[in-house]
Design a protein around this motif. Structure first.
Motif, mmCIF file in Angstrom:
data_model
loop_
_atom_site.group_PDB
_atom_site.id
_atom_site.type_symbol
_atom_site.label_atom_id
_atom_site.label_comp_id
_atom_site.label_asym_id
_atom_site.label_seq_id
_atom_site.Cartn_x
_atom_site.Cartn_y
_atom_site.Cartn_z
ATOM 1 N N ARG A 3 0.837 -1.210 0.000
ATOM 2 C CA ARG A 3 0.000 0.000 0.000
ATOM 3 C C ARG A 3 0.857 1.239 0.000
ATOM 4 N NH1 ARG A 3 -4.984 -1.285 4.020
ATOM 5 N NH2 ARG A 3 -5.030 -3.415 3.317
ATOM 6 N N SER A 85 -13.431 2.861 -1.630
ATOM 7 C CA SER A 85 -11.990 2.648 -1.631
ATOM 8 C C SER A 85 -11.217 3.967 -1.525
ATOM 9 C CB SER A 85 -11.582 1.912 -2.899
ATOM 10 O OG SER A 85 -10.189 1.861 -3.021
ATOM 11 N N LYS B 20 -8.179 0.650 -6.137
ATOM 12 C CA LYS B 20 -6.937 0.306 -5.412
ATOM 13 C C LYS B 20 -5.740 0.225 -6.353
ATOM 14 C CE LYS B 20 -7.987 0.073 -1.069
ATOM 15 N NZ LYS B 20 -8.069 1.501 -0.693
#
Lengths: 132, 175
Positions: A3, A85, B20
């Motif tokens: 991430r 998200s 994402k």
């Protein structure tokens, strides 16, 4: 899971997970992913507001009936999923002109809007002609 | 009703993953078309490879059916070229424009409006196209394993080897 702030997840990982979501969809609901038919149904629904009889007689709207179904909800879900998200990872950003566009064509919102509308029209016509 | 709920949940999961991986961004889509950033190709091929293995396992077990569209050259070839032109101008495709609006890139709304108009124009043109372009080079519902007369797992294996080589090359070139 990777991430790194603005880079997001590895496209290989996210893509593979999307593949698993697709398999589950085919298995459980018997549905394959698609998006462009939704624009046909929605266009039909909008046209129906103005002239219902006309829409009912059109070949293409007989084939692709203007109504809410699995794929319509799927496309709406993409919007929702992206909203969830981005807002939970601080990557939501209100932007009217993409960076790469701005570097080349400047920050004008109208110019971007005009080209995007024309591009959308052309793209959807082509997608439908190709059957996708 | 159940169908609508399945659609929504599937869409949310897919949209979440698209965001994402950042593949719903204009910069990523144009990046691929300009051969400077292959992120979206990596995402697409990864999901296709996983998806085709899973779907063929399901069909082999009789748990799912393939959804094959007709191969009509008169539709696919001009349609693909026209789609590509429009996609490069807009920088989003039909599904990702909804995702782009979800993460605040609201120029996607212009794309959605344009695509609704494009769908309406296509619906008008359809009776004509049905009699012309959509009758040219119609091969019906064919698949690669069927045309080549080989087992589908051979095709899947070749696709994955080819894709892996492509991924290796992307990473080596830093694309």
């Amino acid at each position: 899971m990777k991430r790194i702030d603005d880079k997001g997840w590895s496209p290989y990982l996210a893509g593979a997970l999307a593949g698993i979501v697709m398999i589950l969809s085919v298995w459980i609901a018997g549905k394959y992913f698609g998006a462009s038919t939704t624009f046909v149904r929605s266009a039909g629904m909008i046209e129906k507001i103005f002239s219902a009889e006309c829409v009912e007689k059109m070949d293409y709207f007989i084939k692709k009936v203007p109504k809410f179904e699995w794929q319509w909800m799927f496309v709406f879900g993409i919007f929702m999923g992206s909203l969830i998200s981005s807002t939970t990872s601080r990557s939501f950003k209100c932007k009217a002109v993409p960076d790469m566009w701005e570097d080349r064509f400047g920050p004008g919102k109208m110019k971007r809007a005009g080209v995007a509308v024309i591009g959308g029209m052309v793209a959807m016509f082509g997608a439908r002609l190709a059957g996708g | 009703m159940k169908e609508l709920v399945y659609g929504l949940i599937t869409g949310i999961m897919f949209g979440f993953l698209l965001q994402k991986a950042r593949v719903i961004r204009y910069d990523k889509q144009l990046g691929a078309l300009r051969f400077i950033d292959m992120t979206i190709v990596k995402f697409m091929l990864s999901s296709v490879f996983v998806g085709m293995i899973g779907v063929y396992i399901l069909t082999d077990m009789g748990l799912a059916k393939l959804s094959v569209k007709s191969t009509i050259l008169g539709g696919v070839i001009p349609g693909g070229i026209i789609f590509g032109l429009g996609w490069a101008l807009l920088g989003y495709c039909p599904g990702t424009s909804a995702g782009a609006v979800g993460e605040g890139r609201w120029d996607g709304i212009w794309g959605i409006l344009g695509m609704l108009a494009g769908a309406a124009v296509y619906a008008e043109a359809f009776p004509f196209l049905k009699k012309t372009a959509l009758t040219w080079g119609d091969f019906g519902k064919i698949t690669l394993p069927q045309v080549l007369g080989v087992n589908h797992w051979i095709i899947i294996f070749i696709f994955i080897i080819g894709g892996s080589a492509l991924f290796y090359w992307f990473e080596k070139k830093g694309l």
